[in-house]
Motif scaffolding. Structure first.
Motif, PDB file in Angstrom:
ATOM      1  N   GLU A  94      -6.311   3.701  -2.160  1.00  0.00           N
ATOM      2  CA  GLU A  94      -6.017   2.237  -1.930  1.00  0.00           C
ATOM      3  C   GLU A  94      -5.339   1.892  -1.419  1.00  0.00           C
ATOM      4  OE1 GLU A  94      -7.828   1.758  -6.453  1.00  0.00           O
ATOM      5  OE2 GLU A  94      -6.030   2.280  -6.124  1.00  0.00           O
ATOM      6  N   VAL A 115      -3.540  -1.647  -1.152  1.00  0.00           N
ATOM      7  CA  VAL A 115      -2.630  -3.051  -1.910  1.00  0.00           C
ATOM      8  C   VAL A 115      -2.197  -4.248  -1.689  1.00  0.00           C
ATOM      9  CG1 VAL A 115      -1.257  -3.435  -4.650  1.00  0.00           C
ATOM     10  CG2 VAL A 115      -1.762  -0.677  -3.461  1.00  0.00           C
ATOM     11  N   GLU A 166      -1.217  -7.447  -7.420  1.00  0.00           N
ATOM     12  CA  GLU A 166      -1.724  -7.419  -6.937  1.00  0.00           C
ATOM     13  C   GLU A 166      -3.379  -6.514  -6.849  1.00  0.00           C
ATOM     14  OE1 GLU A 166       1.084  -4.048  -7.923  1.00  0.00           O
ATOM     15  OE2 GLU A 166       2.997  -5.207  -7.559  1.00  0.00           O
ATOM     16  N   VAL A 196       1.818   3.869 -10.795  1.00  0.00           N
ATOM     17  CA  VAL A 196       2.698   3.363  -9.824  1.00  0.00           C
ATOM     18  C   VAL A 196       4.216   3.799  -9.676  1.00  0.00           C
ATOM     19  CG1 VAL A 196       2.990   1.291  -8.309  1.00  0.00           C
ATOM     20  CG2 VAL A 196       0.952   1.866  -9.703  1.00  0.00           C
ATOM     21  N   LYS A 200       0.670   6.209  -5.950  1.00  0.00           N
ATOM     22  CA  LYS A 200      -0.076   6.138  -7.046  1.00  0.00           C
ATOM     23  C   LYS A 200      -0.851   6.969  -7.679  1.00  0.00           C
ATOM     24  CE  LYS A 200      -1.733   2.292  -4.033  1.00  0.00           C
ATOM     25  NZ  LYS A 200      -1.182   2.765  -2.656  1.00  0.00           N
ATOM     26  N   SER A 226       0.813  -1.246  -0.033  1.00  0.00           N
ATOM     27  CA  SER A 226      -0.205  -0.242   0.062  1.00  0.00           C
ATOM     28  C   SER A 226       0.749   0.654   0.269  1.00  0.00           C
ATOM     29  CB  SER A 226      -0.977   0.129   1.283  1.00  0.00           C
ATOM     30  OG  SER A 226      -1.097  -1.183   0.975  1.00  0.00           O
ATOM     31  N   TYR A 267      -5.536  -3.812  -5.687  1.00  0.00           N
ATOM     32  CA  TYR A 267      -5.829  -3.108  -5.335  1.00  0.00           C
ATOM     33  C   TYR A 267      -7.332  -2.655  -5.056  1.00  0.00           C
ATOM     34  CZ  TYR A 267      -1.842  -1.146  -7.298  1.00  0.00           C
ATOM     35  OH  TYR A 267      -0.344  -0.721  -7.678  1.00  0.00           O
TER      36      TYR A 267
END
Length: 814
Positions: A581, A583, A637, A550, A494, A490, A639
């Motif tokens: 979000e 992750v 991954e 990312v 992003k 996380s 999200y």
């Protein structure tokens, strides 16, 4: 008294050694209309009471380059300006009082050789021969650098100021900056006060060299300069009969340094728990001031010093000094263009190494200002590494209590800061703690670095050898390689890029092709005009007009700033979505089976091939599944919006119990990526590493007509590579690699390890490092014999230009 002019090309705020160096180097480059404003008198803040230790070796190659430049400059300043600098090369000795510290300083000695610095490892007896006054009881070894020196801090600063004046700079004292005017992302000038007079200088740019005032000056300019003043103690003895020239001596295990000057001995300290100062602001009349003595605080250091240097027992104390110096959250200074503004530069927060750093820092910043680009990689000190929250005054107070002492603490690999923790937490923080996670901190984020087993203390026990979590990480990696593991990503940055020009903008910014279908994930780099790598990212197309970039956790701000400064007339909006979000990475041969157990969606190659993303149902919620991998295995991954993230964790964890799901940490991820030869930004790839020489040409599409760095990529393809990034594995399974260990080719040092970790799957320590290869084929590079120097011992290494683990990347694509 001279008043400031109506206009300046640049206003430098602060007349300590740093501000004087910036003015000196800008004028050396031919800049005119350079104005330096000092609130009181030159050097009157911190510079005047600095110890004046001038060392060559720093933690990285480029920081060492800057320190060596400072030495060379100070050796010539007196002849140039006629101002005495007191600079002399007396050498330096660092001694260890434990086997762990000896390992550290011997690794530093090996690193010094890789950086071209003359260094000598010496035994306790040899330490005694070079420093007869030292009690070598408990000394396990030492390191000697014969070209290290010392100087007069005030003389150095005044010489730099005179050199700047000689080339036209205006250096104006007793002129306080009271305000900074701004328009949008640019400052327009500074307000000043001089005695009873007030005025304004219109400025094309400013440089914040305000030292311990740098945080406050930054706020006036709308930029974040995280630093805090701390009390710094030293004593100076009465004259000691017969005391001649001596090397600078450092005894970090006792928090002490010693310097002989004019027949007296100085003893200074970097104690483990420091005393922050100036929480309510620095007094307006502060000038050449001392702080109150605190003998109780200094006494433990003095007691150890009397045992270590017996002559101090009979020498009277001439001066007990306590003065403030500024410290940053990570013990690295701040240099560069502030992210929040487009014409505000910073050179501040020098963590008690301002004298040895000033020459190089001033040179590097001036060149950066001249060219509009860094002269070489300055990521260690780039102000853009600082996160916005780190300007919080409570945070700075708490962290600065630790950072002063960390200068002389054991610099163990993986060492975590102990203070000012828990500021940024991912949505899975409590879940991970409940399952034994041991947290580390990066950019304020609390991240699970490894997981303790039942009955094992969930804490770090540091060492230069195999650490307490070595077997834990081996088990986590085995789970990823053979079954399925899950870890929290996380904290990775992003950045949402949205607008009608999103595709065109990213095609200009990125080396790879961004005109891809919705749902496609592209691995790419932001390049600079020389082909160097400014960012290493994945970009996912979310819609016709929106992408998600990312980035590494530590570089989100720097990467978004780079994007913003190149947005120009493109119709795009950039939004930091990092906290929006959570992750979870689900990785390993059984990752598909786990996801199919919790979702009705299709995770087959036909529907969701490698490098694509899809919206999914998971448990009772929604998420987005990105099929990518930084560990070299089949995986996704996941999200999930922060409101559903905890639910997603619980669903995956519950379903994984019957499959042997293992929770994993960041240390495992680093070991896995090292086995796969995946690059780490800031270590293996930086702004001065050409994308082709880094082995990333596959991620660049020169068929695109216009992207930053395209010309440099084409030129390098025509002229050939000067060096290659090579993967190494030590043949002996016992020694460990971290970074900066010298790489020897056919017996000669040719480079150093840019990053290292243990390859548990492959059975040895792994490293990446650049090897010169001008005019050579890949086969010729690999035909040589390679060794890596670990703390003075050479170990044979196997070299490869392809990933040693799964070179064809079949496992990620099954």
């Amino acid at each position: 008294m001279t008043q400031p002019p109506a206009h300046a090309r640049v206003v430098i705020i602060g007349g300590g050694v740093i501000g004087c160096s910036v003015a000196y180097h800008l004028t050396k480059l031919g800049w005119q209309n350079v104005v330096l404003l000092e609130r009181k008198q030159l050097t009157s803040g911190t510079t005047w009471h600095a110890a004046g230790l001038i060392a060559q070796l720093r933690a990285t190659a480029n920081m060492t380059k800057l320190a060596r430049y400072s030495q060379e400059l100070y050796g010539t300043l007196e002849a140039e300006t006629g101002v005495a600098t007191g600079f002399k090369r007396v050498g330096s000795i660092t001694v260890a009082l434990s086997h762990e510290r000896r390992e550290e300083i011997y690794r530093q000695a090996a690193m010094a050789r890789a950086f071209g610095v003359d260094v000598e490892e010496i035994s306790p007896a040899e330490v005694k021969a070079k420093y007869e006054h030292l009690n070598i009881d408990g000394v396990t070894g030492g390191v000697y650098l014969d070209k290290d020196g010392q100087g007069d801090p005030t003389g150095i600063a005044l010489a730099l100021a005179k050199g700047a004046r000689q080339r036209g700079a205006q250096v104006i004292e007793r002129t306080c900056v009271t305000g900074i005017t701004r328009q949008g992302r640019r400052v327009t000038g500074v307000d000043w006060q001089q005695d009873g007079a007030r005025g304004h200088v219109a400025a094309d740019m400013i440089v914040n060299c305000a030292g311990m005032w740098g945080h406050a000056v930054g706020r006036m300019a709308g930029v974040n300069v995280p630093l805090h003043a701390c009390e710094h103690f030293y004593i100076v003895s009465e004259p000691i009969a017969g005391l001649g020239a001596l090397p600078v001596l450092r005894v970090p295990d006792e928090c002490a340094y010693y310097k002989q000057d004019a027949g007296k001995m100085m003893l200074g300290a970097f104690e483990p728990s420091a005393k922050p100062w100036g929480m309510g602001g620095i007094p307006q009349d502060f000038e050449f001031d001392q702080l109150p003595e605190d003998f109780d605080h200094f006494e433990p250091v003095l007691e150890a010093a009397v045992h270590r240097m017996p002559m101090l027992a009979d020498a009277g104390i001439h001066t007990f000094f306590n003065g403030p110096e500024s410290f940053t959250p990570d013990d690295a200074y701040h240099l560069g263009l502030a992210p929040e503004m487009d014409n505000v530069w910073v050179a501040a927060g020098f963590n008690s190494i301002g004298i040895q750093s000033a020459g190089g820092a001033g040179m590097a910043l001036a060149q950066w200002m001249e060219d509009g680009a860094k002269p070489f990689d300055l990521g260690d000190v780039d102000i853009a590494r600082m996160q916005p929250f780190q300007g919080n005054r409570t945070y700075l107070f708490e962290r600065s209590r630790e950072t002063l002492g960390l200068l002389y603490a054991d610099h163990f690999p993986y060492r975590q800061k102990a203070t000012a923790r828990g500021v940024r937490r991912t949505p899975f923080h409590r879940h991970l703690l409940d399952h034994g996670s041991v947290m580390g901190e990066l950019a304020g984020w609390e991240r699970a670095n490894w997981f303790a087993r039942p009955g094992q203390a969930p804490e770090y026990r540091y060492s230069w050898r195999r650490q307490s979590f070595f077997d834990n990480v081996a088990g986590e990696l085995a789970a990823i390689r053979t079954n399925v593991g899950m870890y929290d990503m996380s904290s990775f940055g992003k950045i949402r890029v949205e607008g009608r020009d999103a595709e065109r903008f990213l095609n200009h910014l990125c080396g790879a092709q961004m005109a891809v279908p919705v749902g496609k994930i592209v691995y790419t780099q932001f390049l600079n005009p020389t082909g160097g790598i400014e960012a290493d990212v994945t970009v996912t197309r979310l819609s016709e007009t929106a992408y998600l970039v990312v980035t590494p956790a530590a570089t989100r701000l720097a990467d978004q700033t780079w994007m913003m400064r190149h947005a120009g007339d493109f119709n795009v909006v950039l939004t930091d979505m990092t906290a929006a979000e959570g992750v979870l990475a689900v990785m390993g041969p059984n990752a598909r089976a786990l996801l199919q157990a919790v979702s009705p969606d299709n995770f087959s190659n036909a529907t969701n091939p490698f490098g694509t993303a899809q919206q999914i149902e998971i448990g009772m919620g929604h998420a987005r599944a990105h099929r990518v991998s930084y560990v070299g295995e089949l995986g996704w991954e996941i999200y999930a919006s922060t409101d559903m993230a905890a639910h997603v964790f619980e669903v995956l964890h519950a379903a994984g119990q019957g499959m042997g799901l293992t929770l994993c940490g960041m240390h495992m991820m680093d070991c896995a990526r090292m086995e796969k030869g995946f690059r780490h930004f800031g270590h293996d790839i930086t702004c001065e590493d050409h994308v082709l020489e880094a082995g990333l040409g596959f991620a660049v599409n020169t068929g695109k007509p216009d992207f930053i760095g395209r010309g440099a990529v084409l030129a390098k393809r025509d002229e050939g590579l000067d060096r290659r990034l090579v993967q190494f594995r030590l043949n002996d399974p016992e020694p460990l690699l971290y970074h900066n260990e010298p790489v020897l080719r056919d017996g000669q040092i040719v480079g150093f390890v840019s990053s290292g970790a243990y390859g548990h799957t492959l059975g040895g320590a792994m490293g990446l490092g650049y090897v010169p290869c001008r005019g050579e084929t890949a086969a010729q590079v690999l035909a040589s014999s390679y060794e890596i120097d670990v703390a003075g011992t050479r170990f044979a290494a196997t070299a490869s230009l392809k990933p040693m683990y799964d070179p064809a990347s079949d496992r990620m694509k099954v």
